[in-house]
Design a protein around this motif. Structure first.
Motif, PDB file in Angstrom:
ATOM      1  N   ALA A  39       1.203   8.084  -4.902  1.00 33.19           N
ATOM      2  CA  ALA A  39       2.293   7.142  -4.628  1.00 33.19           C
ATOM      3  C   ALA A  39       3.454   7.867  -3.949  1.00 33.19           C
ATOM      4  CB  ALA A  39       2.752   6.496  -5.929  1.00 33.19           C
ATOM      5  N   ALA A  40       3.776   9.059  -4.461  1.00 32.35           N
ATOM      6  CA  ALA A  40       4.901   9.812  -3.905  1.00 32.35           C
ATOM      7  C   ALA A  40       4.640  10.145  -2.434  1.00 32.35           C
ATOM      8  CB  ALA A  40       5.126  11.083  -4.707  1.00 32.35           C
ATOM      9  N   GLN A  41       3.410  10.487  -2.125  1.00 28.37           N
ATOM     10  CA  GLN A  41       3.080  10.818  -0.726  1.00 28.37           C
ATOM     11  C   GLN A  41       3.211   9.589   0.172  1.00 28.37           C
ATOM     12  OE1 GLN A  41      -1.032  11.713   1.001  1.00 28.37           O
ATOM     13  NE2 GLN A  41      -0.231  13.724   0.524  1.00 28.37           N
ATOM     14  N   GLU A  42       2.716   8.459  -0.312  1.00 27.87           N
ATOM     15  CA  GLU A  42       2.831   7.215   0.472  1.00 27.87           C
ATOM     16  C   GLU A  42       4.310   6.890   0.700  1.00 27.87           C
ATOM     17  OE1 GLU A  42       0.532   5.361   1.804  1.00 27.87           O
ATOM     18  OE2 GLU A  42      -1.361   5.859   0.805  1.00 27.87           O
ATOM     19  N   ASP A  57      17.794  -2.747   6.186  1.00 26.19           N
ATOM     20  CA  ASP A  57      16.925  -1.610   6.538  1.00 26.19           C
ATOM     21  C   ASP A  57      16.563  -0.791   5.295  1.00 26.19           C
ATOM     22  OD1 ASP A  57      19.336  -0.512   5.938  1.00 26.19           O
ATOM     23  OD2 ASP A  57      19.550   0.660   7.780  1.00 26.19           O
ATOM     24  N   GLY A  58      16.877  -1.287   4.133  1.00 28.03           N
ATOM     25  CA  GLY A  58      16.564  -0.563   2.895  1.00 28.03           C
ATOM     26  C   GLY A  58      15.216  -0.956   2.329  1.00 28.03           C
ATOM     27  N   ALA A  59      14.718  -0.133   1.423  1.00 28.06           N
ATOM     28  CA  ALA A  59      13.436  -0.432   0.792  1.00 28.06           C
ATOM     29  C   ALA A  59      13.476  -0.017  -0.669  1.00 28.06           C
ATOM     30  CB  ALA A  59      12.310   0.308   1.506  1.00 28.06           C
ATOM     31  N   LEU A  60      12.781  -0.801  -1.490  1.00 24.92           N
ATOM     32  CA  LEU A  60      12.718  -0.511  -2.914  1.00 24.92           C
ATOM     33  C   LEU A  60      11.263  -0.209  -3.271  1.00 24.92           C
ATOM     34  CD1 LEU A  60      14.658  -2.366  -5.596  1.00 24.92           C
ATOM     35  CD2 LEU A  60      12.267  -1.938  -6.003  1.00 24.92           C
ATOM     36  N   TYR A  61      11.042   0.962  -3.830  1.00 25.52           N
ATOM     37  CA  TYR A  61       9.685   1.389  -4.162  1.00 25.52           C
ATOM     38  C   TYR A  61       9.498   1.430  -5.679  1.00 25.52           C
ATOM     39  CZ  TYR A  61      10.058   3.282   0.586  1.00 25.52           C
ATOM     40  OH  TYR A  61      10.252   3.429   1.936  1.00 25.52           O
ATOM     41  N   ARG A 103       0.833  -1.207   0.000  1.00 25.43           N
ATOM     42  CA  ARG A 103       0.000   0.000   0.000  1.00 25.43           C
ATOM     43  C   ARG A 103       0.869   1.258   0.000  1.00 25.43           C
ATOM     44  NH1 ARG A 103      -2.315  -4.026   2.589  1.00 25.43           N
ATOM     45  NH2 ARG A 103      -4.508  -4.503   2.176  1.00 25.43           N
ATOM     46  N   HIS A 104       2.086   1.128   0.519  1.00 24.40           N
ATOM     47  CA  HIS A 104       2.976   2.295   0.521  1.00 24.40           C
ATOM     48  C   HIS A 104       3.983   2.217  -0.630  1.00 24.40           C
ATOM     49  CE1 HIS A 104       4.842  -0.774   3.104  1.00 24.40           C
ATOM     50  NE2 HIS A 104       5.993  -0.304   2.662  1.00 24.40           N
ATOM     51  N   PHE A 105       3.690   1.391  -1.623  1.00 29.84           N
ATOM     52  CA  PHE A 105       4.444   1.328  -2.883  1.00 29.84           C
ATOM     53  C   PHE A 105       5.845   0.726  -2.770  1.00 29.84           C
ATOM     54  CE2 PHE A 105       0.919   3.998  -3.767  1.00 29.84           C
ATOM     55  CZ  PHE A 105       0.567   3.632  -5.053  1.00 29.84           C
ATOM     56  N   GLU A 106       6.077   0.000  -1.677  1.00 33.80           N
ATOM     57  CA  GLU A 106       7.314  -0.779  -1.619  1.00 33.80           C
ATOM     58  C   GLU A 106       7.081  -2.051  -2.429  1.00 33.80           C
ATOM     59  OE1 GLU A 106       8.567  -1.763   2.339  1.00 33.80           O
ATOM     60  OE2 GLU A 106      10.252  -2.962   1.629  1.00 33.80           O
ATOM     61  N   VAL A 107       8.051  -2.424  -3.264  1.00 37.68           N
ATOM     62  CA  VAL A 107       7.876  -3.631  -4.076  1.00 37.68           C
ATOM     63  C   VAL A 107       7.946  -4.840  -3.145  1.00 37.68           C
ATOM     64  CG1 VAL A 107       8.722  -4.971  -6.037  1.00 37.68           C
ATOM     65  CG2 VAL A 107       8.936  -2.472  -6.040  1.00 37.68           C
TER      66      VAL A 107
END
Lengths: 509, 147
Positions: A474-477, A447-451, A436-440
């Motif tokens: 998406a950018a806001q999420e 601790d990294g995330a890919l959106y 929902r927050h656009f993380e793949v």
């Protein structure tokens, strides 16, 4: 003489085959590594609005990079709109408050144009749409001018790194490596890598797909002149029609078909042409349609009518809230119910088509094209099968494919690599599955995330991804998720207001 | 507007409690038809009217939400947000005339009520259609919900 690209610092077989890379692996290959906490890949409007959010949230340019092969965020969008018959003075299909240059959506484009033109006409239209008037939409030129202003304000070009992104791989110990091939002559090595905690992918449409019968014709007869796609340059079609009367087959029932028809009809009127238009709909809509009284869309004369790409409430209202809760089959079903090709019901287009039907030069009908062949007199013959089983042949001088089919996400090298090596998966519509927050989903690394945002993620918890407002949602999420992770400070009411005042005064941040 | 049911109700209550209250505070002293009534009584009447718009509004929002279900887009056009002042104003005016609104002994004169009601409505409508997005950046993407 062309210099050959440097052979130093290239991907090694070991790197290609290893899904998770260590710092040593890259060092061994001689690929230089730059440390940047957040990297966005794409450089179109999706990357731009994400950077805009982060800059407004307070992230300095030094922590952000955009990796792209285009110079301005609107370059690809402007190319696509221009060839599909929306030059700068024409209006795009977007809501007045969907402003990629202004995350607050206030003042709306209509308010801005009203101020600039010193006219209340725009405001009256916004206030009475869609009941007494068409939806108000901004001029393409207004959008691009404002994007340029905002890009300067947030120092966009300080963050831009030119090149072609080859892949994103997870890093042992957390975060990611993004590998870029810089333009020739700009780097001593064939590749460079960015080591970052966060990566954002906004690579746009994976590619364009042609209707199979048209692709077959083009390849078999090597004719790219008479059969064209609306998303490629095809100005020669309109120019030829100005020199002699002709028949044009238009395929598709979406906004691009509407635009192409408008161009053909405008030219007919402006230059007194004799163009005949055959319009083939695969699905011919005859009236209101939908699964029930609470879900019926207007339609008629072949078209399904809808103001924007999606029913409006996907951008914030009921449908957005509803989809957010759905998974799997249920989600796919709701997508199907509100999906389907559609176009806005604009008064000008209705008048033009009615005139065409009356004067017998615009013919719209249902049909599926089996094949296209050249005729002995060097024209095109479409073999069309209608739903009642009848087979008919139609001769024409040109065929314009307006269907806008999109290729599978694996057509894009970066996405294909992600699916193969980084744990990414597909959603119920076959695109990239995001949270929902656009993380793949499945791609977390320490601790990294890919959106990811944009067209590649269509089919997720939020439907309107491939639109201006969708990219901003998406950018806001993403920005809020990054705030939760401590990368930036969340934007509260006071800071939001003070940032808006800076935007309004065009004060650089 | 692209409201959800809870977003509708929250936005209405919030805007009446902020914009509505400020407008009421400013406008009550200059409203016509006050006669010899003390300023305190006029404020009391004004606030009761404002509270009634809020309380009755929750029921109205349920009706609007139901009507919105017939719209394919599930949106609430800007014009609807303005024109609903007519049925809402008439109902409240009728209830005041019937003396069934608690907290008021005698209803305000027509001019007092209608000017107050229309000005508050217009101010709330204008704020909801633009400036509200400036401090609350997530509001428009959450169907009008603030919490």
């Amino acid at each position: 003489m062309r210099s050959s690209p440097p052979s130093r610092g290239d991907l090694t077989p070991e790197l290609l085959q290893t899904s998770q890379w260590t710092d040593e692996l890259l060092h061994g290959a001689g690929i230089p590594v730059h440390d940047i906490p957040f990297v966005t890949v794409g450089g179109g409007i999706g990357s731009f609005v994400t950077l805009d959010y982060l800059r407004v949230y307070g992230v300095p340019t030094g922590s952000l990079r955009v990796l792209s092969n285009i110079d301005t965020p609107w370059e690809t969008y402007e190319y696509l709109t221009r060839v599909s018959q929306i030059p700068r003075p024409e209006r795009i299909r977007s809501d007045s408050s969907s402003r990629p240059d202004n995350l607050w959506g206030f003042p709306s484009y209509a308010l801005e144009e009203a101020w600039r033109d010193k006219s209340l006409r725009h405001l009256r239209q916004v206030a009475t749409e869609p009941i007494f008037d068409d939806y108000w939409t901004p001029r393409a030129g207004t959008v691009f001018q404002n994007l340029e202003r905002e890009a300067k304000r947030i120092s966009y070009w300080d963050m831009l790194v030119k090149g072609q992104v080859r892949m994103v791989r997870r890093r042992v110990g957390g975060g990611y490596f993004t590998v870029l091939t810089p333009p020739e002559g700009l780097s001593a090595t064939r590749r460079v890598a960015f080591r970052s905690r966060y990566v954002h992918l906004a690579i746009g449409y994976p590619g364009l797909r042609f209707l199979p019968d048209l692709q077959d014709f083009r390849e078999r007869y090597q004719d790219y002149h008479h059969v064209v796609n609306a998303y490629e340059r095809h100005e020669h079609v309109y120019e030829t029609l100005k020199t002699r009367p002709g028949v044009v087959v238009v395929r598709g029932g979406g906004i691009v078909a509407s635009r192409v028809l408008q161009r053909l009809m405008d030219d007919r009127e402006k230059y007194g042409l004799q163009t005949q238009i055959l319009h083939i709909f695969r699905t011919f809509v005859t009236g209101s349609h939908g699964p029930g009284v609470f879900m019926r869309r207007r339609g008629g004369d072949g078209w399904a009518y809808q103001g924007f790409n999606y029913p409006k409430s996907v951008w914030g209202g009921q449908l957005k809230a509803q989809m957010r809760k759905l998974d799997g089959e249920d989600r796919a079903k709701l997508y199907k119910n509100m999906g389907g090709t559609n176009t806005p019901r604009r008064r000008r287009w209705q008048q033009q088509m009615a005139k065409g039907r009356r004067e017998n030069w615009y013919h719209a009908f249902q049909g599926v094209v089996d094949k296209v062949e050249p005729s002995p007199d060097n024209r095109l013959v479409s073999h069309v099968r209608s739903d009642d089983g009848q087979l008919r042949q139609y001769a024409s001088d040109f065929i314009i494919d307006c269907t806008g089919l999109e290729a599978d996400i694996t057509e894009h090298r970066v996405l294909a690599d992600l699916l193969q090596h980084s744990g990414a998966g597909r959603n119920p519509l076959g695109r990239l599955e995001v949270e929902r927050h656009f993380e793949v989903k499945g791609t977390a690394s320490g601790d990294g995330a890919l959106y990811a945002s944009g067209a590649a993620t269509l089919g997720g918890y939020f439907p309107g991804v491939d639109t201006f407002l969708g990219l901003q949602i998406a950018a806001q999420e993403i920005a809020d998720d990054l705030a939760r992770r401590g990368f930036c400070k969340k934007l509260g009411p006071l800071r939001s207001t003070s940032q808006w005042l800076k935007w309004a005064r065009n004060k650089a941040i | 507007m692209l409201p959800t049911l809870s977003g509708r109700i929250q936005t209405r209550l919030f805007l009446l409690a902020t914009v509505g209250l400020v407008v009421t505070a400013l406008i009550v002293p200059v409203l016509p038809g006050a006669g010899s009534a003390a300023l305190g009584d006029r404020y009391r009447t004004g606030l009761v009217v404002l509270a009634s718009v809020a309380v009755l509004g929750v029921c109205w929002e349920l009706l609007y939400h139901f009507l919105m279900q017939f719209r394919w887009e599930k949106d609430w056009p800007t014009l609807f947000g303005l024109l609903t002042l007519v049925p809402e104003g008439l109902l409240l005016w009728g209830l005041l005339e019937l003396d069934v609104v608690p907290g008021i002994t005698a209803g305000p004169p027509a001019a007092t009520f209608w000017i107050h009601f229309a000005v508050v409505w217009l101010a709330v409508w204008l704020v909801a259609n633009g400036p509200m997005r400036v401090p609350f950046v997530r509001w428009r993407f959450r169907g009008g919900r603030l919490v």
